[in-house]
Design a protein around this motif. Sequence first.
Motif, PDB file in Angstrom:
ATOM      1  N   ALA A 185       0.719  -1.082  -0.125  1.00 43.81           N
ATOM      2  CA  ALA A 185      -0.147  -0.094   0.269  1.00 43.81           C
ATOM      3  C   ALA A 185       0.525   0.947  -0.236  1.00 43.81           C
ATOM      4  N   GLY A 186       1.228   2.299  -1.072  1.00 38.18           N
ATOM      5  CA  GLY A 186       1.866   3.192  -1.798  1.00 38.18           C
ATOM      6  C   GLY A 186       1.844   4.196  -0.394  1.00 38.18           C
ATOM      7  N   ALA A 187       0.580   4.382   0.378  1.00 36.97           N
ATOM      8  CA  ALA A 187       0.387   5.515   1.117  1.00 36.97           C
ATOM      9  C   ALA A 187       0.121   4.619   2.742  1.00 36.97           C
ATOM     10  N   ASP A 188       0.541   4.025   3.063  1.00 34.10           N
ATOM     11  CA  ASP A 188       0.225   3.175   4.047  1.00 34.10           C
ATOM     12  C   ASP A 188       1.231   3.705   4.993  1.00 34.10           C
ATOM     13  N   ARG A 189       0.237   4.054   6.388  1.00 26.57           N
ATOM     14  CA  ARG A 189       0.357   4.800   7.773  1.00 26.57           C
ATOM     15  C   ARG A 189       0.814   4.448   8.755  1.00 26.57           C
ATOM     16  N   VAL A 190       0.769   3.182   9.070  1.00 20.53           N
ATOM     17  CA  VAL A 190       0.748   1.864   9.966  1.00 20.53           C
ATOM     18  C   VAL A 190       1.638   1.488  10.052  1.00 20.53           C
ATOM     19  N   ILE A 191       1.966   0.865   8.570  1.00 20.86           N
ATOM     20  CA  ILE A 191       3.126   0.218   8.214  1.00 20.86           C
ATOM     21  C   ILE A 191       3.711   0.409   7.252  1.00 20.86           C
ATOM     22  N   ALA A 192       5.042   1.233   6.836  1.00 24.58           N
ATOM     23  CA  ALA A 192       5.829   1.694   5.932  1.00 24.58           C
ATOM     24  C   ALA A 192       5.592   0.968   4.720  1.00 24.58           C
ATOM     25  N   PRO A 193       5.677   1.664   3.824  1.00 24.16           N
ATOM     26  CA  PRO A 193       5.890   0.879   2.281  1.00 24.16           C
ATOM     27  C   PRO A 193       7.020  -0.080   2.449  1.00 24.16           C
ATOM     28  N   ASP A 194       8.094   0.772   2.796  1.00 23.24           N
ATOM     29  CA  ASP A 194       9.462   0.359   2.471  1.00 23.24           C
ATOM     30  C   ASP A 194       9.293  -1.208   3.473  1.00 23.24           C
ATOM     31  N   VAL A 195       8.098  -0.476   4.685  1.00 23.79           N
ATOM     32  CA  VAL A 195       9.052  -2.327   6.038  1.00 23.79           C
ATOM     33  C   VAL A 195       7.980  -3.285   4.694  1.00 23.79           C
ATOM     34  N   GLU A 196       7.141  -3.324   3.489  1.00 27.00           N
ATOM     35  CA  GLU A 196       6.267  -4.005   2.904  1.00 27.00           C
ATOM     36  C   GLU A 196       7.112  -4.832   1.870  1.00 27.00           C
ATOM     37  N   ARG A 197       7.511  -3.661   1.741  1.00 28.27           N
ATOM     38  CA  ARG A 197       8.424  -3.834   0.464  1.00 28.27           C
ATOM     39  C   ARG A 197       9.924  -5.129   0.389  1.00 28.27           C
ATOM     40  N   PHE A 198      10.224  -4.723   1.791  1.00 25.82           N
ATOM     41  CA  PHE A 198      11.591  -5.318   2.370  1.00 25.82           C
ATOM     42  C   PHE A 198      10.997  -6.616   2.283  1.00 25.82           C
ATOM     43  N   GLY A 199      10.347  -6.465   3.196  1.00 25.43           N
ATOM     44  CA  GLY A 199       9.651  -8.031   3.149  1.00 25.43           C
ATOM     45  C   GLY A 199       9.725  -8.958   2.249  1.00 25.43           C
ATOM     46  N   ALA A 200       8.744  -8.235   1.574  1.00 24.55           N
ATOM     47  CA  ALA A 200       8.278  -9.378  -0.229  1.00 24.55           C
ATOM     48  C   ALA A 200       9.434  -9.199  -0.823  1.00 24.55           C
ATOM     49  N   ALA A 201      10.385  -8.597  -0.439  1.00 26.74           N
ATOM     50  CA  ALA A 201      11.913  -8.754  -1.716  1.00 26.74           C
ATOM     51  C   ALA A 201      12.583 -10.162  -1.049  1.00 26.74           C
ATOM     52  N   ARG A 202      12.288 -10.288   0.373  1.00 29.07           N
ATOM     53  CA  ARG A 202      13.296 -10.969   1.416  1.00 29.07           C
ATOM     54  C   ARG A 202      12.100 -11.631   1.295  1.00 29.07           C
ATOM     55  N   ALA A 203      11.147 -12.659   0.735  1.00 32.03           N
ATOM     56  CA  ALA A 203      10.560 -13.778   0.193  1.00 32.03           C
ATOM     57  C   ALA A 203      10.363 -14.200  -0.686  1.00 32.03           C
ATOM     58  N   GLY A 204      10.911 -12.844  -2.005  1.00 27.86           N
ATOM     59  CA  GLY A 204      10.870 -13.468  -2.824  1.00 27.86           C
ATOM     60  C   GLY A 204       9.474 -13.524  -3.245  1.00 27.86           C
ATOM     61  N   ALA A 205       7.982 -12.491  -2.781  1.00 25.58           N
ATOM     62  CA  ALA A 205       6.896 -12.781  -3.578  1.00 25.58           C
ATOM     63  C   ALA A 205       6.747 -12.159  -4.546  1.00 25.58           C
ATOM     64  N   THR A 206       5.931 -12.760  -4.908  1.00 26.81           N
ATOM     65  CA  THR A 206       5.047 -11.693  -6.006  1.00 26.81           C
ATOM     66  C   THR A 206       4.370 -10.629  -5.925  1.00 26.81           C
ATOM     67  N   VAL A 207       4.918  -9.217  -6.057  1.00 28.82           N
ATOM     68  CA  VAL A 207       3.759  -7.860  -5.890  1.00 28.82           C
ATOM     69  C   VAL A 207       3.613  -7.090  -6.591  1.00 28.82           C
ATOM     70  N   VAL A 208       2.199  -6.517  -5.779  1.00 27.73           N
ATOM     71  CA  VAL A 208       1.738  -5.826  -6.436  1.00 27.73           C
ATOM     72  C   VAL A 208       1.797  -4.104  -5.251  1.00 27.73           C
ATOM     73  N   GLU A 209       1.644  -2.991  -5.877  1.00 26.35           N
ATOM     74  CA  GLU A 209       2.136  -1.925  -5.963  1.00 26.35           C
ATOM     75  C   GLU A 209       0.877  -0.780  -5.795  1.00 26.35           C
ATOM     76  N   ILE A 210       0.591  -0.690  -4.697  1.00 22.19           N
ATOM     77  CA  ILE A 210      -0.875   0.495  -5.235  1.00 22.19           C
ATOM     78  C   ILE A 210      -1.100   1.859  -4.970  1.00 22.19           C
ATOM     79  N   ASP A 211      -0.168   2.463  -6.104  1.00 20.86           N
ATOM     80  CA  ASP A 211       0.079   3.908  -5.125  1.00 20.86           C
ATOM     81  C   ASP A 211      -1.073   4.535  -4.329  1.00 20.86           C
ATOM     82  N   GLY A 212      -0.462   5.000  -3.656  1.00 25.14           N
ATOM     83  CA  GLY A 212      -2.366   6.352  -3.467  1.00 25.14           C
ATOM     84  C   GLY A 212      -2.921   5.522  -1.648  1.00 25.14           C
ATOM     85  N   ALA A 213      -2.178   4.272  -2.044  1.00 24.27           N
ATOM     86  CA  ALA A 213      -3.947   3.100  -1.261  1.00 24.27           C
ATOM     87  C   ALA A 213      -3.461   3.590  -0.069  1.00 24.27           C
TER      88      ALA A 213
END
Length: 238
Positions: free
Chosen positions: A186-214
């Motif tokens: 969620a590109g505009a997440d204020r509870v969990i930083a988007p960078d936290v979400e991106r880092f974890g997804a990359a570490r897991a080798g996940a297939t990632v979708v990002e929604i700007d402004g969500a």
Amino acid sequence: MPPTPTVVLVHGAFADTAIWFGVVAELHSHGIPVLAPPNPLRGLAADAAHIASVAAQIDGPVVLAGHAYGGAVITEAGTADNVVALVYVAAPVLEEGETLSELHGRFPPTGPVGELRRWSYPVPGGGQGVEVTLTAEAFATVFAADVPAPVAEVLASCQPPLALAACEERATAAAWRSKPSWALVAGADRVIAPDVERFGAARAGATVVEIDGASHAVTLSQPTAVARLIRDAVHAVS
């Protein structure tokens, strides 16, 4: 032909199963079986054991989808034998032995520390634990900025609290190491930083979708996009 997996939707802190209503409707419209059990929010180990037990009692394969703190829960609960995939939605992805506080501490703080209200609750054996909710004033802007104001106001009044100790519990497993994963940032997440979400997804080798402004409440504001990602996971393992 293998059976269609059942999707088990796991909510996080500050919102109950209502956070998934739009996603459930979307998945039902595509003929996908869904279950959205309550997440107790009492501690990482206890919550993961509860969700793993739910998954284990379902006949056939299961896809676990976790929103927010629910992502930490499915990382442990996903070790259940019949879980075949994991989907992280605006969620942290823990490594084995890591705590939520440690993961969030890797990145500049954007979370709602100043907007949290602390409550006490009795713990087994005596004593008091600490649990937290968002203040009503902050809920709309921090959690649900892209959700209609009347909906956000109702959700703010219906928050289930998270036991603060859950943030300091170490993950005892990382199911993404042996099972495929998908993630929505969620590109505009204020509870969990988007960078936290991106880092974890990359570490897991996940297939990632990002929604700007969500916002963090992307399951409510963008249920079609969330359900599409979950369907991708279901189809990939069917």
